[in-house]
Design an enzyme around this catalytic site. Structure first.
Site, PDB file in Angstrom:
ATOM      1  N   ARG A 138       0.834  -1.213   0.000  1.00 37.22           N
ATOM      2  CA  ARG A 138       0.000   0.000   0.000  1.00 37.22           C
ATOM      3  C   ARG A 138       0.869   1.264   0.000  1.00 37.22           C
ATOM      4  O   ARG A 138       0.557   2.257   0.657  1.00 37.22           O
ATOM      5  CB  ARG A 138      -0.942   0.031   1.212  1.00 37.22           C
ATOM      6  CG  ARG A 138      -1.849  -1.159   1.339  1.00 37.22           C
ATOM      7  CD  ARG A 138      -2.906  -1.245   0.231  1.00 37.22           C
ATOM      8  NE  ARG A 138      -3.843  -2.308   0.522  1.00 37.22           N
ATOM      9  CZ  ARG A 138      -3.696  -3.560   0.060  1.00 37.22           C
ATOM     10  NH1 ARG A 138      -2.691  -3.887  -0.730  1.00 37.22           N
ATOM     11  NH2 ARG A 138      -4.576  -4.487   0.392  1.00 37.22           N
TER      12      ARG A 138
ATOM     13  N   GLU B  39      -4.174   4.189   6.450  1.00 34.00           N
ATOM     14  CA  GLU B  39      -3.956   4.002   5.011  1.00 34.00           C
ATOM     15  C   GLU B  39      -4.591   5.158   4.225  1.00 34.00           C
ATOM     16  O   GLU B  39      -4.071   5.600   3.196  1.00 34.00           O
ATOM     17  CB  GLU B  39      -4.603   2.673   4.589  1.00 34.00           C
ATOM     18  CG  GLU B  39      -4.472   2.375   3.112  1.00 34.00           C
ATOM     19  CD  GLU B  39      -5.091   1.026   2.736  1.00 34.00           C
ATOM     20  OE1 GLU B  39      -4.749   0.004   3.363  1.00 34.00           O
ATOM     21  OE2 GLU B  39      -5.918   1.014   1.806  1.00 34.00           O
TER      22      GLU B  39
ATOM     23  N   SER C  95     -10.512   0.186   3.722  1.00 33.28           N
ATOM     24  CA  SER C  95      -9.709  -0.055   4.931  1.00 33.28           C
ATOM     25  C   SER C  95      -9.113   1.265   5.408  1.00 33.28           C
ATOM     26  O   SER C  95      -8.434   1.941   4.640  1.00 33.28           O
ATOM     27  CB  SER C  95      -8.563  -1.014   4.629  1.00 33.28           C
ATOM     28  OG  SER C  95      -9.078  -2.202   4.083  1.00 33.28           O
TER      29      SER C  95
HETATM   30  P1  FAD Z   1      -8.638   9.627  -4.447  1.00 33.46           P
HETATM   31  O1  FAD Z   1      -9.262   9.251  -3.155  1.00 33.46           O
HETATM   32  O2  FAD Z   1      -9.325  10.639  -5.283  1.00 33.46           O
HETATM   33  O3  FAD Z   1      -7.147  10.096  -4.170  1.00 33.46           O
HETATM   34  C1  FAD Z   1      -6.306   9.365  -3.304  1.00 33.46           C
HETATM   35  C2  FAD Z   1      -4.938  10.065  -3.272  1.00 33.46           C
HETATM   36  O4  FAD Z   1      -4.337   9.989  -4.561  1.00 33.46           O
HETATM   37  C3  FAD Z   1      -5.042  11.558  -2.959  1.00 33.46           C
HETATM   38  O5  FAD Z   1      -3.907  11.908  -2.203  1.00 33.46           O
HETATM   39  C4  FAD Z   1      -5.013  12.219  -4.326  1.00 33.46           C
HETATM   40  O6  FAD Z   1      -4.502  13.541  -4.295  1.00 33.46           O
HETATM   41  C5  FAD Z   1      -4.085  11.292  -5.093  1.00 33.46           C
HETATM   42  N1  FAD Z   1      -4.397  11.233  -6.522  1.00 33.46           N
HETATM   43  C6  FAD Z   1      -5.561  10.805  -7.088  1.00 33.46           C
HETATM   44  N2  FAD Z   1      -5.464  10.840  -8.428  1.00 33.46           N
HETATM   45  C7  FAD Z   1      -4.227  11.327  -8.715  1.00 33.46           C
HETATM   46  C8  FAD Z   1      -3.523  11.607  -9.924  1.00 33.46           C
HETATM   47  N3  FAD Z   1      -4.078  11.414 -11.131  1.00 33.46           N
HETATM   48  N4  FAD Z   1      -2.262  12.094  -9.840  1.00 33.46           N
HETATM   49  C9  FAD Z   1      -1.675  12.286  -8.634  1.00 33.46           C
HETATM   50  N5  FAD Z   1      -2.283  12.055  -7.457  1.00 33.46           N
HETATM   51  C10 FAD Z   1      -3.540  11.568  -7.496  1.00 33.46           C
HETATM   52  N6  FAD Z   1      -7.803   0.094  -1.995  1.00 33.46           N
HETATM   53  C11 FAD Z   1      -7.032  -1.000  -2.247  1.00 33.46           C
HETATM   54  O7  FAD Z   1      -5.804  -0.872  -2.414  1.00 33.46           O
HETATM   55  N7  FAD Z   1      -7.573  -2.241  -2.300  1.00 33.46           N
HETATM   56  C12 FAD Z   1      -8.889  -2.460  -2.128  1.00 33.46           C
HETATM   57  O8  FAD Z   1      -9.335  -3.605  -2.219  1.00 33.46           O
HETATM   58  C13 FAD Z   1      -9.734  -1.345  -1.853  1.00 33.46           C
HETATM   59  N8  FAD Z   1     -11.045  -1.518  -1.614  1.00 33.46           N
HETATM   60  C14 FAD Z   1     -11.819  -0.445  -1.325  1.00 33.46           C
HETATM   61  C15 FAD Z   1     -13.181  -0.658  -1.066  1.00 33.46           C
HETATM   62  C16 FAD Z   1     -14.019   0.415  -0.773  1.00 33.46           C
HETATM   63  C17 FAD Z   1     -15.474   0.165  -0.492  1.00 33.46           C
HETATM   64  C18 FAD Z   1     -13.482   1.731  -0.764  1.00 33.46           C
HETATM   65  C19 FAD Z   1     -14.379   2.914  -0.491  1.00 33.46           C
HETATM   66  C20 FAD Z   1     -12.137   1.955  -0.994  1.00 33.46           C
HETATM   67  C21 FAD Z   1     -11.287   0.860  -1.276  1.00 33.46           C
HETATM   68  N9  FAD Z   1      -9.919   1.028  -1.526  1.00 33.46           N
HETATM   69  C22 FAD Z   1      -9.130  -0.054  -1.799  1.00 33.46           C
HETATM   70  C23 FAD Z   1      -9.307   2.372  -1.457  1.00 33.46           C
HETATM   71  C24 FAD Z   1      -9.429   3.171  -2.798  1.00 33.46           C
HETATM   72  O9  FAD Z   1     -10.503   2.698  -3.572  1.00 33.46           O
HETATM   73  C25 FAD Z   1      -8.157   3.077  -3.636  1.00 33.46           C
HETATM   74  O10 FAD Z   1      -7.049   3.542  -2.907  1.00 33.46           O
HETATM   75  C26 FAD Z   1      -8.265   3.879  -4.936  1.00 33.46           C
HETATM   76  O11 FAD Z   1      -7.121   3.680  -5.737  1.00 33.46           O
HETATM   77  C27 FAD Z   1      -8.424   5.395  -4.706  1.00 33.46           C
HETATM   78  O12 FAD Z   1      -8.708   5.983  -5.963  1.00 33.46           O
HETATM   79  P2  FAD Z   1      -9.387   7.401  -6.080  1.00 33.46           P
HETATM   80  O13 FAD Z   1      -9.386   7.778  -7.516  1.00 33.46           O
HETATM   81  O14 FAD Z   1     -10.691   7.409  -5.394  1.00 33.46           O
HETATM   82  O15 FAD Z   1      -8.346   8.287  -5.295  1.00 33.46           O
HETATM   83  P1  NAP Z   2     -10.117 -11.013   4.217  1.00 33.89           P
HETATM   84  O1  NAP Z   2     -10.140 -11.828   2.970  1.00 33.89           O
HETATM   85  O2  NAP Z   2     -11.154 -11.213   5.254  1.00 33.89           O
HETATM   86  O3  NAP Z   2      -8.690 -11.102   4.873  1.00 33.89           O
HETATM   87  C1  NAP Z   2      -8.387 -10.367   6.078  1.00 33.89           C
HETATM   88  C2  NAP Z   2      -6.933  -9.965   6.020  1.00 33.89           C
HETATM   89  O4  NAP Z   2      -6.115 -11.121   5.986  1.00 33.89           O
HETATM   90  C3  NAP Z   2      -6.659  -9.159   4.787  1.00 33.89           C
HETATM   91  O5  NAP Z   2      -6.237  -7.907   5.236  1.00 33.89           O
HETATM   92  C4  NAP Z   2      -5.594  -9.910   4.023  1.00 33.89           C
HETATM   93  O6  NAP Z   2      -4.422  -9.144   3.796  1.00 33.89           O
HETATM   94  C5  NAP Z   2      -5.195 -11.053   4.924  1.00 33.89           C
HETATM   95  N1  NAP Z   2      -5.221 -12.322   4.140  1.00 33.89           N
HETATM   96  C6  NAP Z   2      -6.298 -13.109   3.877  1.00 33.89           C
HETATM   97  N2  NAP Z   2      -5.928 -14.202   3.192  1.00 33.89           N
HETATM   98  C7  NAP Z   2      -4.596 -14.094   3.003  1.00 33.89           C
HETATM   99  C8  NAP Z   2      -3.635 -14.908   2.347  1.00 33.89           C
HETATM  100  N3  NAP Z   2      -3.977 -16.061   1.753  1.00 33.89           N
HETATM  101  N4  NAP Z   2      -2.356 -14.490   2.328  1.00 33.89           N
HETATM  102  C9  NAP Z   2      -1.999 -13.340   2.904  1.00 33.89           C
HETATM  103  N5  NAP Z   2      -2.872 -12.501   3.538  1.00 33.89           N
HETATM  104  C10 NAP Z   2      -4.150 -12.893   3.597  1.00 33.89           C
HETATM  105  O7  NAP Z   2     -10.132  -9.448   3.812  1.00 33.89           O
HETATM  106  P2  NAP Z   2     -11.295  -8.543   3.260  1.00 33.89           P
HETATM  107  O8  NAP Z   2     -11.471  -7.409   4.174  1.00 33.89           O
HETATM  108  O9  NAP Z   2     -12.480  -9.339   2.847  1.00 33.89           O
HETATM  109  O10 NAP Z   2     -10.592  -7.971   1.942  1.00 33.89           O
HETATM  110  C11 NAP Z   2     -10.332  -8.820   0.859  1.00 33.89           C
HETATM  111  C12 NAP Z   2      -9.203  -8.235   0.027  1.00 33.89           C
HETATM  112  O11 NAP Z   2      -9.593  -6.935  -0.453  1.00 33.89           O
HETATM  113  C13 NAP Z   2      -7.920  -8.049   0.818  1.00 33.89           C
HETATM  114  O12 NAP Z   2      -6.839  -8.317  -0.029  1.00 33.89           O
HETATM  115  C14 NAP Z   2      -7.941  -6.581   1.192  1.00 33.89           C
HETATM  116  O13 NAP Z   2      -6.640  -6.026   1.284  1.00 33.89           O
HETATM  117  C15 NAP Z   2      -8.708  -5.958   0.028  1.00 33.89           C
HETATM  118  N6  NAP Z   2      -9.448  -4.770   0.471  1.00 33.89           N
HETATM  119  C16 NAP Z   2      -8.747  -3.616   0.637  1.00 33.89           C
HETATM  120  C17 NAP Z   2      -9.400  -2.457   1.034  1.00 33.89           C
HETATM  121  C18 NAP Z   2      -8.638  -1.156   1.140  1.00 33.89           C
HETATM  122  O14 NAP Z   2      -9.269  -0.135   1.267  1.00 33.89           O
HETATM  123  N7  NAP Z   2      -7.340  -1.174   1.103  1.00 33.89           N
HETATM  124  C19 NAP Z   2     -10.757  -2.482   1.311  1.00 33.89           C
HETATM  125  C20 NAP Z   2     -11.425  -3.691   1.176  1.00 33.89           C
HETATM  126  C21 NAP Z   2     -10.764  -4.831   0.749  1.00 33.89           C
HETATM  127  P3  NAP Z   2      -4.216  -8.120   2.565  1.00 33.89           P
HETATM  128  O15 NAP Z   2      -5.049  -6.941   2.912  1.00 33.89           O
HETATM  129  O16 NAP Z   2      -2.754  -7.852   2.611  1.00 33.89           O
HETATM  130  O17 NAP Z   2      -4.654  -8.786   1.307  1.00 33.89           O
END
Ligand code: FAD
Ligand code: NAP
Length: 338
Positions: free
Chosen positions: A164, A334, A238
């Site tokens: 991340r 995050e 998250s």
């Molecule tokens: P924004 O929120 O608009 O911006 C985020 C940051 O990036 C800000 O600092 C902004 O200034 C910067 N930024 C945006 N666009 C640009 C650009 N073009 N150039 C330079 N800087 C920029 N994240 C995960 O990694 N994995 C997941 O599974 C995941 N699941 C999610 C589920 C839900 C329900 C939600 C609400 C969020 C989740 N996220 C997840 C977080 C989020 O969706 C991601 O981080 C996504 O990439 C953010 O994109 P955005 O366009 O909305 O960014």
């Molecule tokens: P989940 O599957 O219930 O798992 C819980 C946590 O355990 C996750 O954070 C995941 O780490 C870790 N995990 C599960 N299985 C794993 C494996 N086989 N090896 C290593 N790590 C493992 O999680 P969830 O909330 O439903 O999310 C599912 C996936 O979507 C995850 O990868 C999560 O990161 C992603 N997600 C991200 C966001 C965001 O905003 N960043 C929001 C929603 C979902 P990792 O997170 O490192 O994968």
């Protein structure tokens, strides 16, 4: 270019709190941005580039210029028998881009289906889910220096991707506008179904032969059943990262808490499931006014309606303090805080 003043950001970010930007504009092309860079409002104010607003929390009104990025376009730049290089503009919706790849049977990002936001933010925190990260498929990131206007390309290595993390999230925070990303996708996909939930869901769907489309559908099903839809309940996914601890710290915790959820990393350290730590501190499903912790996933903080950014931030601080006190582990946010 339309420049709006004292403009509500409520519908531009997924927490949906009621905050205002002193100035707000939208860019539809690289030339729009280059023209904007010459304007006094741009040179005399702090600016924030906005994608889908799904990874940020405003704790107060934004005293500066918010630039909504609407750059569009998906093009194949080169291909051979095995790989295709696809360039997607930063303002493309991430999930729609994934579906475009799925429809062409290009493998690599199907596990990242249904992540909200835009392509341009995907390298920012090296988005990841279900065992796949952008770093696995990112070939090049195209940018413009927000001060000099110079165009600069970042190779995968130069992005310094981590868990991340990338060079854009800290060292170069707010220094570059990401204009497009080139992805190296696989014409002969290798599937990653090792995350337990995917295999189970494929079974539930009656799928015996994995495919790009089947995995994407499985991920969409799992995510839709578990995660709150920001269109219905404000959240930014998250709120905290999963913390990494040494083997020694892990072993101590495991002795005290035999149910600890942890995964060993390549470097010998352990990744702890932050959601589990928060749940043990009794925050899961708790509500403080309109700010709360989601009932199904303790890692997700939510806005039930009228919470403001400081209330959500204060809740995150309470959680941080409780996890620190109970486990001696420091959580890191995050979500980008403004
Ligand atoms: P924004 O929120 O608009 O911006 C985020 C940051 O990036 C800000 O600092 C902004 O200034 C910067 N930024 C945006 N666009 C640009 C650009 N073009 N150039 C330079 N800087 C920029 N994240 C995960 O990694 N994995 C997941 O599974 C995941 N699941 C999610 C589920 C839900 C329900 C939600 C609400 C969020 C989740 N996220 C997840 C977080 C989020 O969706 C991601 O981080 C996504 O990439 C953010 O994109 P955005 O366009 O909305 O960014
Ligand atoms: P989940 O599957 O219930 O798992 C819980 C946590 O355990 C996750 O954070 C995941 O780490 C870790 N995990 C599960 N299985 C794993 C494996 N086989 N090896 C290593 N790590 C493992 O999680 P969830 O909330 O439903 O999310 C599912 C996936 O979507 C995850 O990868 C999560 O990161 C992603 N997600 C991200 C966001 C965001 O905003 N960043 C929001 C929603 C979902 P990792 O997170 O490192 O994968």
């Amino acid at each position: 270019m339309l420049m709006l003043t004292n403009y509500s950001l409520k519908k531009y970010h997924t927490f949906g709190t009621d905050v205002y930007a002193s100035y707000f504009t939208e860019i539809n092309s690289v030339n729009d941005f280059k023209a904007l860079q010459k304007e006094a409002i741009y040179t005399s104010h702090t600016s924030l580039i906005l994608g889908g607003g799904s990874n940020l929390l405003f704790t107060k009104n934004f005293n500066g210029l918010v630039i909504k990025n609407n750059l569009k376009g998906i093009d194949i730049v080169k291909q051979d028998a095995d790989f295709v290089y696809v360039k997607a503009a930063a303002g493309e919706n991430w999930h729609q881009f994934v579906l475009w790849c799925v429809n062409h049977n290009y493998g690599g990002i199907e596990n990242l289906s249904l992540i909200p936001g835009c392509v341009g933010a995907s390298p920012m925190q090296n988005i990841g889910a279900y065992g796949v990260e952008i770093k696995d498929v990112c070939h090049e990131v195209n940018t413009i220096d927000v001060n000099s206007g110079e165009e600069k390309k970042f190779s995968n290595v130069a992005c310094k991707f981590g868990y991340r993390e990338s060079v854009f999230k800290h060292v170069y925070k707010n220094k570059y506008l990401i204009t497009s990303v080139i992805f190296k996708l696989n014409k002969k996909p290798v599937f990653n179904t090792s995350y337990g939930a995917i295999e189970q869901e494929l079974k539930n769907m009656g799928i015996t032969q994995a495919s790009v489309k089947a995995i994407s559908d499985a991920v969409i099903n799992i995510r839709s059943s578990k995660l709150p839809d920001p269109a219905k309940i404000g959240n930014a996914g998250s709120f905290f990262k999963n913390p990494e601890v040494s083997k020694q710290k892990h072993d101590e915790l495991k002795q005290q808490h035999p149910n600890l959820v942890a995964y060993v990393l390549d470097n010998g350290n352990y990744k702890l499931a932050a959601g589990w730590l928060i749940e043990q501190c009794d925050f899961k499903g708790k509500r403080f006014g309109d700010a709360g912790v989601h009932v199904n996933q303790a890692l997700v903080l939510v806005n039930y309606g009228t919470a403001n950014g400081s209330e959500i931030y204060n809740l995150s601080q309470q959680i941080l303090d409780a996890v620190q006190k109970t486990f001696g582990v420091t959580l890191e946010r995050e979500v980008n805080i403004y």
